[in-house]
Design a protein around this motif. Structure first.
Motif, PDB file in Angstrom:
ATOM      1  N   ASP A 210       0.864  -1.177   0.000  1.00  0.00           N
ATOM      2  CA  ASP A 210       0.000   0.000   0.000  1.00  0.00           C
ATOM      3  C   ASP A 210       0.900   1.226   0.000  1.00  0.00           C
ATOM      4  O   ASP A 210       1.495   1.573   1.017  1.00  0.00           O
ATOM      5  N   ASN A 214       2.115   3.017   3.176  1.00  0.00           N
ATOM      6  CA  ASN A 214       3.405   2.330   3.311  1.00  0.00           C
ATOM      7  C   ASN A 214       3.283   1.118   4.225  1.00  0.00           C
ATOM      8  O   ASN A 214       4.046   0.934   5.167  1.00  0.00           O
ATOM      9  N   THR A 215       2.288   0.291   3.925  1.00  0.00           N
ATOM     10  CA  THR A 215       2.088  -0.942   4.678  1.00  0.00           C
ATOM     11  C   THR A 215       2.177  -2.132   3.724  1.00  0.00           C
ATOM     12  O   THR A 215       2.040  -1.972   2.506  1.00  0.00           O
ATOM     13  N   TYR A 321       7.429  -5.552   8.685  1.00  0.00           N
ATOM     14  CA  TYR A 321       7.506  -4.332   7.876  1.00  0.00           C
ATOM     15  C   TYR A 321       6.641  -3.242   8.511  1.00  0.00           C
ATOM     16  O   TYR A 321       5.458  -3.445   8.801  1.00  0.00           O
ATOM     17  N   GLY A 322       7.228  -2.097   8.717  1.00  0.00           N
ATOM     18  CA  GLY A 322       6.524  -0.983   9.342  1.00  0.00           C
ATOM     19  C   GLY A 322       6.822  -0.836  10.812  1.00  0.00           C
ATOM     20  O   GLY A 322       6.580   0.225  11.389  1.00  0.00           O
ATOM     21  N   THR A 323       7.338  -1.890  11.440  1.00  0.00           N
ATOM     22  CA  THR A 323       7.693  -1.810  12.856  1.00  0.00           C
ATOM     23  C   THR A 323       9.199  -1.939  13.047  1.00  0.00           C
ATOM     24  O   THR A 323       9.834  -1.103  13.684  1.00  0.00           O
ATOM     25  N   GLN A 326      11.461  -0.577   7.346  1.00  0.00           N
ATOM     26  CA  GLN A 326      10.526   0.057   6.415  1.00  0.00           C
ATOM     27  C   GLN A 326      11.298   0.807   5.346  1.00  0.00           C
ATOM     28  O   GLN A 326      12.424   1.232   5.563  1.00  0.00           O
TER      29      GLN A 326
END
Length: 372
Positions: A210, A214-215, A321-323, A326
């Motif tokens: 996304d 950005n997910t 991803y994202g934590t 990223q």
């Protein structure tokens, strides 16, 4: 004969200049001015008689700059600028080994190479050449007009996604083996780390990036991903949508073109979703290719997954991803060169790597290419 101001300048240089060689040259010129012969000067200063003549000539030709920029030791260059230019021209024109370049230089200059072949290699390195594996080129096979048009459209879609006017998804599939890709790592000299091969244990992963949020949304399966699996995955992604018009970017894999027309119409009516197919041989337009590269070669630990732990390991990797890590894409990410996704030099992203095993750090990356 030296003028008064020149003599004073040389006296100051012989005493105060920070480089010993320059102080020696200035002293030698003063001694020549006072009538000492070359042999006496060479003996007192520990230099050759020819050096004293060279200093005098440099002073007459270039003044102070001649003394400070004179040759300060080492052998003279064996390769002339013209010879190096010929070698660079051959190296740039076609893929050649060092021996092949040397042969062509000798043929072009009608004579043997005046140095060892390793010296030629050093000259190439000083001119920003390196010995790399050749790559297959895709540019000649693709339609440049279609590529430019799709690129411009994606730029507008990305801007709209950043403004929350549209939901932009990049979708693709990839395979993961139990054994990680062979990578470089620090190890004791002569004792490289060993990784147990396990290529029979394999999983297929489908992901959707996304772009606006950005997910990363993902799913894995043991077999090959087929068109019904892609449809099912997209249905689940759209079910968790935010009501915005959605554009799904896809490459030209057969499983993507296998989506039925009825399904596309249903997505359009129920979720305001359309499929956006990229032109052939244009992987650099698919942002998720960057994520695949980092998932496989950077963020995955160099440990072998067995059949018992591969599902848990593969589920945890993209979930971080994202934590833990990223990729933060810059606004002008699609201002690209013409190379493939593995070697973009004009598209820039910032990788925020928060892997606890490596500590927190920010790494500037090029598209598919990172540097610390």
């Amino acid at each position: 004969m030296l003028k008064v101001v020149e003599e004073l300048t040389l006296q100051q240089m012989s005493i105060n200049h920070r480089h010993r060689d320059t102080r020696t040259r200035a002293t030698g010129l003063l001694m020549l001015e006072r009538g000492l012969n070359v042999r006496a000067i060479a003996a007192q200063l520990g230099a050759s008689g020819q050096s004293a003549y060279d200093w005098s000539h440099a002073w007459r030709e270039r003044g102070i700059c001649g003394l400070m920029g004179a040759h300060d030791g080492g052998g003279h260059a064996l390769l002339t600028d013209a010879q190096i230019a010929v070698a660079l021209e051959f190296a740039h024109a076609e893929p050649l080994t060092l021996g092949g370049i040397a042969q062509r230089v000798e043929a072009a200059l009608n004579g043997p190479l005046p140095c060892k072949i390793e010296t030629l290699g050093e000259a190439l390195k000083r001119n920003s050449f390196s010995f790399k594996r050749n790559r297959y080129a895709l540019k000649k096979k693709r339609n440049e007009e279609a590529f430019t048009m799709k690129q411009a459209t994606l730029e507008k879609l990305q801007q709209a996604a950043r403004e929350d006017a549209v939901r932009l998804l990049y979708l693709d599939e990839a395979g993961f083996h139990g054994s990680p890709p062979v990578q470089r790592s620090w190890s004791p000299r002569g004792l490289p780390h060993q990784v147990e091969p396990n290529h029979h244990c394999r999983r297929s992963v489908i992901c959707a990036l996304d772009f606006g949020g950005n997910t990363l949304i993902h799913a894995a399966r043991t077999g090959t991903i087929k068109a019904p699996d892609v449809e099912c995955f997209i249905d689940s992604v759209l079910a968790s949508g935010n009501g915005l018009p959605t554009v799904i970017v896809l490459d030209n894999a057969s499983v993507h073109h296998g989506i039925s027309e009825a399904t596309r119409q249903r997505w359009l009516l129920e979720h305001k979703t359309v499929l956006f197919y990229l032109p052939a041989y244009s992987p650099e337009l698919n942002m998720i290719e960057i994520v695949w590269r980092h998932l496989k070669y950077r963020w995955r630990r160099a440990l072998t997954w067995t059949r018992e732990i591969i599902d848990a390991g593969l589920s945890a990797l993209p979930s971080r991803y994202g934590t833990d890590f990223q990729i933060d894409f810059y606004e002008n990410l699609l201002t690209m060169g013409t190379k493939d996704v593995g070697d973009q030099t004009k598209s820039t992203a910032r990788l925020l790597d928060l892997d606890s095993s490596a500590g927190s750090n920010v790494v500037d990356t090029r598209l598919g290419k990172s540097r610390r």
